[in-house]
Write a protein that holds these residues in place. Sequence first.
Motif, PDB file in Angstrom:
ATOM      1  N   THR A 402      30.281  46.781  48.334  1.00 42.46           N
ATOM      2  CA  THR A 402      30.749  48.026  47.733  1.00 42.46           C
ATOM      3  C   THR A 402      30.621  47.889  46.217  1.00 42.46           C
ATOM      4  N   VAL A 403      30.247  48.982  45.575  1.00 34.22           N
ATOM      5  CA  VAL A 403      30.056  48.980  44.118  1.00 34.22           C
ATOM      6  C   VAL A 403      30.269  50.375  43.558  1.00 34.22           C
ATOM      7  N   PRO A 406      36.664  51.361  42.000  1.00 34.56           N
ATOM      8  CA  PRO A 406      37.603  50.547  42.780  1.00 34.56           C
ATOM      9  C   PRO A 406      37.678  51.110  44.203  1.00 34.56           C
ATOM     10  N   ASP A 428      32.876  42.999  46.997  1.00 39.48           N
ATOM     11  CA  ASP A 428      33.199  44.108  46.111  1.00 39.48           C
ATOM     12  C   ASP A 428      32.647  43.699  44.747  1.00 39.48           C
ATOM     13  N   THR A 429      31.516  44.282  44.389  1.00 38.38           N
ATOM     14  CA  THR A 429      30.832  43.830  43.173  1.00 38.38           C
ATOM     15  C   THR A 429      31.172  44.767  42.027  1.00 38.38           C
ATOM     16  N   TRP A 430      31.714  44.193  40.991  1.00 42.92           N
ATOM     17  CA  TRP A 430      32.110  44.998  39.824  1.00 42.92           C
ATOM     18  C   TRP A 430      31.152  44.693  38.676  1.00 42.92           C
ATOM     19  N   TRP A 431      30.542  45.731  38.138  1.00 48.94           N
ATOM     20  CA  TRP A 431      29.639  45.597  36.998  1.00 48.94           C
ATOM     21  C   TRP A 431      29.269  46.979  36.489  1.00 48.94           C
ATOM     22  N   GLN A 432      28.348  47.050  35.538  1.00 47.45           N
ATOM     23  CA  GLN A 432      28.030  48.317  34.861  1.00 47.45           C
ATOM     24  C   GLN A 432      26.530  48.416  34.569  1.00 47.45           C
ATOM     25  N   THR A 433      26.096  49.635  34.312  1.00 48.44           N
ATOM     26  CA  THR A 433      24.697  49.872  33.942  1.00 48.44           C
ATOM     27  C   THR A 433      24.252  48.894  32.849  1.00 48.44           C
ATOM     28  N   ASP A 529      36.999  48.741  30.925  1.00 44.75           N
ATOM     29  CA  ASP A 529      37.821  48.914  32.125  1.00 44.75           C
ATOM     30  C   ASP A 529      39.181  48.257  31.912  1.00 44.75           C
TER      31      ASP A 529
HETATM   32  O1  PRX Z   1      34.789  51.370  35.870  1.00 39.06           O
HETATM   33  C1  PRX Z   1      33.871  50.468  36.461  1.00 39.06           C
HETATM   34  C2  PRX Z   1      33.287  51.108  37.691  1.00 39.06           C
HETATM   35  O2  PRX Z   1      32.089  51.726  37.286  1.00 39.06           O
HETATM   36  C3  PRX Z   1      31.847  51.492  35.895  1.00 39.06           C
HETATM   37  C4  PRX Z   1      30.367  51.298  35.644  1.00 39.06           C
HETATM   38  O3  PRX Z   1      29.667  52.411  36.075  1.00 39.06           O
HETATM   39  P1  PRX Z   1      28.072  52.440  36.065  1.00 39.06           P
HETATM   40  O4  PRX Z   1      27.587  52.047  34.724  1.00 39.06           O
HETATM   41  O5  PRX Z   1      27.664  53.775  36.590  1.00 39.06           O
HETATM   42  O6  PRX Z   1      27.628  51.318  37.070  1.00 39.06           O
HETATM   43  C5  PRX Z   1      27.951  51.439  38.401  1.00 39.06           C
HETATM   44  C6  PRX Z   1      27.205  50.412  39.209  1.00 39.06           C
HETATM   45  C7  PRX Z   1      27.172  49.058  38.719  1.00 39.06           C
HETATM   46  C8  PRX Z   1      32.656  50.276  35.585  1.00 39.06           C
HETATM   47  O7  PRX Z   1      32.970  50.206  34.205  1.00 39.06           O
HETATM   48  N1  PRX Z   1      32.982  50.116  38.732  1.00 39.06           N
HETATM   49  C9  PRX Z   1      31.780  49.657  39.098  1.00 39.06           C
HETATM   50  N2  PRX Z   1      31.886  48.823  40.141  1.00 39.06           N
HETATM   51  C10 PRX Z   1      33.196  48.715  40.427  1.00 39.06           C
HETATM   52  C11 PRX Z   1      33.901  49.547  39.526  1.00 39.06           C
HETATM   53  N3  PRX Z   1      35.245  49.624  39.537  1.00 39.06           N
HETATM   54  C12 PRX Z   1      35.903  48.892  40.451  1.00 39.06           C
HETATM   55  N4  PRX Z   1      35.300  48.096  41.348  1.00 39.06           N
HETATM   56  C13 PRX Z   1      33.956  47.981  41.399  1.00 39.06           C
HETATM   57  N5  PRX Z   1      33.382  47.210  42.305  1.00 39.06           N
END
Ligand code: PRX
Length: 675
Positions: A402-403, A406, A428-433, A529
Motif C-alpha cells: 500500500t502506498v 496512511p 506499507d511503503t511511505w515516500w514521495q514523488t 509530513d
Molecule cells: O503524506 C505522504 C503521503 O503522500 C505524500 C506523497 O505524495 P506523492 O508525492 O503523491 O507520492 C505518493 C507516492 C509515493 C507523502 O508526503 N503518503 C505516501 N505514502 C504514504 C503516505 N502517507 C502514509 N503512508 C504511506 N504509505
Amino acid sequence: MTEEKEQVPHYDVYWQEEPYYYPSPGFVGQANCSDPDIFDRFTLDKFPECFREFADLLHWDKYWHTTFDSSDAPSWKWFVGGKLNACYNCVDRHLAQYRNKTAIHFVPESETARIEHITYQELYRRVNELAAVLRDDIGLKAGDRVTLHLPMTPELPITMLACARLGVIHSEVFAGFSGRACGDRIWDSESAVLITMDSYYFNGERLDHKIKADEAVETAIKQGQRVNKVLIWRRHPGTYSSPTPWVEGRDFFLDEMVRKRKGQLIEPVSMPAEEILFLMYTSGSTGRPKGCQHSIGGYLSYVAWMSRHVQDIHPEDVYWCMADIGWITGHSFIVYGPLALAASTVIFEGVSTYPDAGRPWRVAEELGVNIFHTSPIAIRALRKAGADEPEKYNYQFKHMTTVGEPIEPEVWRWYYHVVGKGRAVVVDTWWQTENGGVLCSTIPGIAPMKPGSTGPGVPGIHPVIFDDAGNEISPEDGKAGNICIRNPWPGSFQTIWKNREGYVKTYYERYCKNPESTDWRDWPYMTGDAALMAPDGYVRILGRIEDVIEVAGHRLGTNEIESGALNVSEVAEAAVVAVIDDDNKGYVPHLYISLRPGVAPSAALEDKISEAIVDGVGEIARPARIILVPDMPKTRSGKLMRRVLASISNYHDVGDVTTLDNPAIVETIRKQVQD
Ligand code: PRX
C-alpha cells in the motif's frame, strides 16, 4: 532541555499501536532479503559507500569514481564519473537470459479485448524502432525534454524507454490531467515535442484524448513555448479514432512512423550517471507544479534495490502495481524498478471498480499475479463496492503493497485478511514523488507488519522526528512531530527543475543547521509530513503538516481521527477538517463520511461514529458535525482533498477544483452543507 521541549508545540497522539502480524515461513524462505543483519551494512557511519550495493544491481558502461559528492549541497550527486544507459539496463541486458519472457502484460479496459503479452525481445524491438524515429525523424538528442501525455497502454513505457535510450529527458503528465495542465508542464519543461495518443478507454467510455493535445499546445504557446511536433500513437494502430482534427505539418502518427523504421536498432547512449532521466511534476494541489528532477544512475539503482528488497520481485514473479504510470509510483514500480529486475509487469488500462469490483481479482487470477501493489484509496473503494469479491477468485498473492496515504488499521485488516487471504505479507511503503523510491517500510522477509504504521526507515534511510523548534523527539517520548531524513540517498530528486531556490526553501531551509555547509549532516531533508516514531522504530504517518488540525490547543493528525471512524463497519471513507468556531475563537472538527453502499444514514449511525472516535482518540476529537456525503472529493492521484472540504465547512471559496477526479461532487457537498 525537557522544559524547552515542553514549550514547543507538538502533535498529540491518542491512537493506540496495533499488534504485529508475522510473515509466513513460506514467504520468508523465498524472500530476496531475509538477513536481519542487513541494517548493519547501512548504519550512518557507513554512509555513503553503503549505497554501492544499490548501484551494483546495474550494468555500468563505466564504473564511477566518487560515490557521493556534496560540493553543491543540497543538490547531491551520486556515482560521479559513472556512465550507463537506463534503457539498456531495463531491456537489452535481459535478452540473453529472458528474451522470450513476458516483460509487459497489457490488460485493456474491455474484458472482451485480448490481453497482450510483450516479451523482452518484442519490447527491445519496439523501443528501438521508436528510438530510431525520435532520433532520426524528429531530431531529438540527449538532454532535450519531451512531454508525454499518455494513458496506460504499453506505448507509455515504450516511449519512456526510447527516450531513456537516447538520453532524452521525458516528462510524463498523467493522462487524466487537462490539456491546460499539460500545457503548463510543457512550458515549464521547455519541451518542443509532445507525445500523446488519439483516445483511450476509461470507465467504460472511449475518451477523446487528442483534443487535450491541441489545448496543451495552445497553452504552452501562450506562455512562450513553441511545440513543433505532436506525435500521436493511435490506440488501435492504423485507425484514427478521435473526432479532433489533425494539424498538417505539426501532427504525426507514431504507429505509422515506427512501421517505416522496422527492425532498426539504435545504440543506447552511454550517459553520465548524474544526467537527468525524467521530470515528474508533483501532484501538489496548490501553487505552481514542481518538476522533480530525477537522475539516471542514482534513481535507477535506488528503484532497482527497493523493487528487489521491499517489493520482493524475482524474475519469475508476475507483478502488478495498479497505479498509473503518470505518477511516480508508476515510474518507479511499474516501469523502471521491475524492468531493471527482468520482472513481468502488468499494465492495466482500466479502473479498478469497472465493470465491477471483482475486476482486479479476475485479472490476478487470469495472469497468475503474485505481487499486488495499490493505494489506500483503491483499497477503500474496492472494500466499499465489493467487500466479498476477492474470495470468489482463485488467485494467490504472496506480497501486497500500500502506498500514497496512511491506511487505517481497519482497512489494512480487510486488505490483509480478505484480499491477501491471510497469506500475503503487506508492506506499507511511505515516500514521495521527490524521493524516487521508498523511505519507510518493513522489509517483508525480516520484520513483522503493524497495521496503520509504515515500517522503520528502509536500509540506508535514517528518519528523525523534529519538533517545531528543531529539537529531536525521541521514540520514547511518544510524541509526534515533523518527520525528516537525516541523510541523502541515491533516489532523491536533484532539485526542482529550474527552481533551486524553491528546492532549498521547501525541503531544507527549516531544519538546515548551516546554509553555507557542504556537509550533508547539516541538511536534513524535510518531508512535510507529521509522524510519530514508536520505540521499535516503526513510523506512523499522521498526514501532511498542513492538514493537521488544532482543537482546543491540541494538534491532531487527520489520520488518527479518520481511523477511529473507519472502525465503524458501515463507514467507507472519512475525512476530518478544522472549522473555525466563532464562539470559542478556536477550531472544531467536522467529519465527512461516505457510507458503504446500501447503508442508510441515520442519527444513530452518526452517534456510533462519534463514539468510535471518542473511544479511539478521546472526547477532544468528538466531531462538532458529521456530514454524510455520497462521495469524497479526490485528486486524480487518489488523495482525499481535505482542503476543499475545509473550505466548504468554513464558507470559504473552494478555489479551482477542475483538476479533481470528481469535481461535480464539490457542488453537491457545498449545497448539502451550506444551503
Ligand atoms: O503524506 C505522504 C503521503 O503522500 C505524500 C506523497 O505524495 P506523492 O508525492 O503523491 O507520492 C505518493 C507516492 C509515493 C507523502 O508526503 N503518503 C505516501 N505514502 C504514504 C503516505 N502517507 C502514509 N503512508 C504511506 N504509505
